[in-house]
Structure formats: C-alpha cells, structure tokens
Design a protein around this motif. Structure first.
Motif, short mmCIF file in Angstrom:
data_model
loop_
_atom_site.label_atom_id
_atom_site.label_comp_id
_atom_site.label_asym_id
_atom_site.label_seq_id
_atom_site.Cartn_x
_atom_site.Cartn_y
_atom_site.Cartn_z
N HIS A 302 7.02 -0.66 -1.61
CA HIS A 302 6.90 -1.30 -2.75
C HIS A 302 6.12 -0.37 -3.87
CE1 HIS A 302 3.09 -1.91 -0.79
NE2 HIS A 302 2.45 -1.94 -2.02
N VAL A 303 6.25 -0.62 -4.92
CA VAL A 303 5.46 0.17 -6.17
C VAL A 303 4.41 -0.67 -6.73
CG1 VAL A 303 7.34 1.84 -6.21
CG2 VAL A 303 7.20 -0.21 -7.67
N MET A 304 3.47 0.19 -7.36
CA MET A 304 2.40 -0.64 -8.07
C MET A 304 2.44 -0.03 -9.45
SD MET A 304 0.58 -2.56 -5.94
CE MET A 304 -0.68 -2.89 -7.00
N TRP A 305 2.60 -0.96 -10.45
CA TRP A 305 2.41 -0.69 -11.79
C TRP A 305 1.68 -1.89 -12.57
CZ3 TRP A 305 6.02 -2.93 -16.04
CH2 TRP A 305 6.04 -1.88 -17.20
N ARG A 306 0.55 -1.14 -13.30
CA ARG A 306 -0.42 -2.03 -13.96
C ARG A 306 -1.00 -3.05 -13.17
NH1 ARG A 306 2.55 -2.37 -20.07
NH2 ARG A 306 2.68 -0.21 -20.23
N ASP A 307 -1.42 -2.66 -11.72
CA ASP A 307 -2.08 -3.51 -10.95
C ASP A 307 -1.27 -4.77 -10.53
OD1 ASP A 307 -4.51 -2.04 -11.24
OD2 ASP A 307 -5.10 -3.30 -13.08
N ARG A 308 -0.01 -4.41 -10.54
CA ARG A 308 0.99 -5.43 -10.19
C ARG A 308 2.10 -4.89 -8.75
NH1 ARG A 308 2.92 -9.00 -15.45
NH2 ARG A 308 0.81 -9.80 -15.90
N LYS A 309 2.46 -5.56 -7.88
CA LYS A 309 3.38 -5.09 -6.84
C LYS A 309 4.60 -5.59 -7.12
CE LYS A 309 1.52 -5.29 -2.88
NZ LYS A 309 0.59 -5.50 -1.52
N TYR A 310 5.55 -4.39 -6.89
CA TYR A 310 6.72 -4.65 -7.04
C TYR A 310 7.69 -4.02 -5.69
CZ TYR A 310 5.85 -5.34 -12.04
OH TYR A 310 5.13 -5.97 -13.37
N ARG A 311 8.86 -4.90 -5.69
CA ARG A 311 9.55 -4.49 -4.66
C ARG A 311 10.90 -4.03 -5.16
NH1 ARG A 311 9.91 -8.70 -2.09
NH2 ARG A 311 8.57 -8.24 -0.58
#
Length: 362
Positions: A302-311
């Motif tokens: 997954h990746v982190m962007w602006r303290d949010r986690k995305y698949r």
C-alpha cells in the motif's frame, strides 16, 4: 489548494479546504477581508468523487470557476512574481496544459539540500527527456490548463479514482489533440517539512505508482540509475575490453556526477544555495539510496499519502484503506494542535505571494 483563473485581464482566487477544521480557514478569511477588491472565495468541504482527497477538495471550486484558464497550485508551492506570466506565455492555441517541472526553494538543513539535489538531477533529467520525447511526464504541483479541454475529457471529477491524477489529466488532454508543455520556470516546493524519512515515503509512493501505471518501468527504471548501470557496464568492460572494473566504475560515477552538477546549475539558473561538499554528500546519498527506494516500492502493498493509506491497483486506480479513529473528535483535536503551526503560516504567505504575482501579471 488555490485555483487561479483567467489572470490576463480578469482573475479570481479560489481557496479550497476539505473540512471546517482546517487551520488555514482563519488565515484565508482574514486575508480576504484585508484585500476586499480581490475576487477571492473560500470553499469549505470536499465532495467525495473518489479516493483522491486532492481531487475531492478541488471539484467544487473547479465547477464554480468563472473563466476558462485555470491554474492549480498546491499550498506548498512558492509563487514568484513572474510565474503566471511565464505559464500564460506557454499557452499557445495548440497547448492544453502547461506544467511546471518540480523543484525546491532553498531551505535549511541537509534534508532540504537532499530534496533539491533529487529534483534538480534525477527528477529533472527524467522530466526533461520525457518531455523532449513527447512522453507524459505530468506532475500536478503547479499547472495551467484549459477548462474547456478538460471538460471534453469529462471534467475533473472522473480523475478522483486515481492517486496519480496529474498523469491521467495530462493523458485526457493529450487525447483531445492538445499538447502538454513545460514552463521554463520550475515549481518551487516550499514545505516546512524537510525530513529525509518523510521524503523517502514520498519516493516509495511515487515508485509504486509508476510501477502500476507503466509496468515496463519495473525492468527499465533500475537501468537508469548510475550505480546499477555503472556496475553492469564495469563488469562488461572488464570482460570484453580487459579494463579494470573498478577504474571504469569510478570514471563512470565521475562523469555522471559532473553531468548532474551542470544540470542542477541549469535548473537553479544561478549559483547553488549550498556548498559543493553538501552537493557531493547529497548526491552520493541519493544515488546509493535509489536501489533501496525501488526495492521498497516493490515490497510495499500500500502507499501513504497525507496520513492516509491506499491500495494501488494495476492501471492506476486506488482504493482507500480506512483507519481506526477517523472521527470528528479526532479532527477537532488535530485542529487545536495545528492552529498555530507552519501550515497556517504557509497559507498566509501563499496568498500574499499569489496576490503579488497576479498584480504583476495584470
């Protein structure tokens, strides 16, 4: 996020924040009151059109914009008095999107030097070469686009399902028969966060996105790194030409180092704001860390962007992974903690910079 529209004879400034707890709200309201003659509006509240929080935050001001020419500028980008004029000069009849190549404003600390060296060498080399070959090299930090062209591609909302929305927006504009060009002035990132650890997280996220967008880069991208390319070429030179692999490798790195130094001076357009020794240290660190970043990009799920986690899915679409504790109470607590931090000060500086820029352009 600031959107600037049709700044040649008339313009408007559209500020957008995702919710009522953003610490920039008070600053923006105060500055709008201080400049009553400027057509400026503040939009509070994002519209959920996908997993991309940036697109969700921009949809409302985009749809409310009065004019056709729109500049999208991240809060962390430093605007100079000549930025808008230069971007407008690139907007020829056959051009649908003008990009600013990402770079960094001078800041203090080794982390700042490291980031500036990264964007002025590796990133600049890839961006300039891709643009010269008419390959999509879009970055959404600061760009000027024609709204009528983007509307033909469906508008802004359909790109909310991608995390790399800048890549797909550029592709949508190119499919309409318009060119995507680079401005001669780079986008000056001016975030107060110069931490190496956080920057590496950005690099890992970008690496993961590139691999899912263009799977061919899984094999090709490592070959573009100086250490991997130099090691392979040194072994080949030793086997085929009976040349010392170590001597060949050192000569290879020296030529690469000097070429990167010249490129960085060109991007900087003047003397570097740090010493040659700092450049050497940051350059060596960047080159030796590149394989590690690529491996991390492969290993992460997954990746982190602006303290949010995305698949991230193959093809570029993303799925938000919700985390525990995402409540209104958490946002209130975060707002109280951040109300006097650097982000608030940066929002104030950003509006003053844009106002000065628009004044010069107009």
């Amino acid at each position: 996020m600031i959107t600037i529209t049709d700044f040649c004879s008339q313009y408007e400034l559209l500020f957008s924040v995702p919710d009522d707890y953003d610490p920039a709200i008070l600053v923006v309201k105060s500055l709008i009151e201080s400049y009553p003659k400027v057509d400026a509006k503040l939009f509070i509240g994002a519209r959920d059109v996908g997993s991309n929080g940036k697109i969700n935050n921009m949809v409302r001001p985009y749809e409310a914009a009065k004019f056709n020419n729109i500049v999208i500028s991240d809060t962390g980008i430093k605007t100079t008095p000549t930025t808008l004029r230069e971007m407008v000069s690139c907007l020829k009849p056959d051009v649908g999107l003008v990009l600013q190549m990402p770079y960094c404003a001078p800041r203090k600390g080794f982390g700042a030097v490291y980031q500036q060296v990264y964007f002025g060498t590796m990133q600049a080399r890839n961006c300039l070469s891709a643009n010269a070959c008419n390959i999509n090299c879009s970055t959404g930090m600061s760009c000027l686009l024609r709204r009528e062209v983007l509307d033909q591609a469906g508008g802004l909302a359909p790109f909310g399902k991608y995390l790399a929305e800048d890549h797909f927006i550029a592709e949508g504009i190119r499919k309409q028969g318009y060119k995507v060009v680079l401005s001669t002035l780079p986008a000056l990132q001016n975030s107060g966060n110069c931490g190496i650890s956080d920057f590496h997280k950005r690099l890992v996220r970008w690496a993961k996105l590139r691999m899912t967008l263009l799977p061919t880069l899984i094999l090709l991208e490592p070959l573009g790194e100086s250490v991997i390319q130099g090691a392979a070429a040194s072994l080949a030179a030793g086997y085929l030409l009976d040349i010392s692999p170590l001597a060949f490798f050192i000569g290879h790195l020296l030529i690469w180092f000097l070429s990167d130094y010249i490129l960085l001076r060109i991007v900087q357009n003047g003397p570097l704001p740090f010493s040659k020794f700092e450049f050497l240290a940051a350059w060596l660190f960047r080159e030796t860390m590149a394989p590690y970043i690529l491996i991390q990009g492969h290993m992460t799920t997954h990746v982190m962007w602006r303290d949010r986690k995305y698949r991230v899915k193959w093809g570029g679409e993303v799925e938000r992974i919700p985390e525990l504790g995402e409540t209104i109470e958490d946002k209130v607590e975060k707002f109280s903690a951040d109300s006097g931090n650097v982000a608030t000060q940066r929002s104030s500086k950003k509006m003053v910079e844009v106002l000065n820029c628009v004044a010069v352009t107009s």
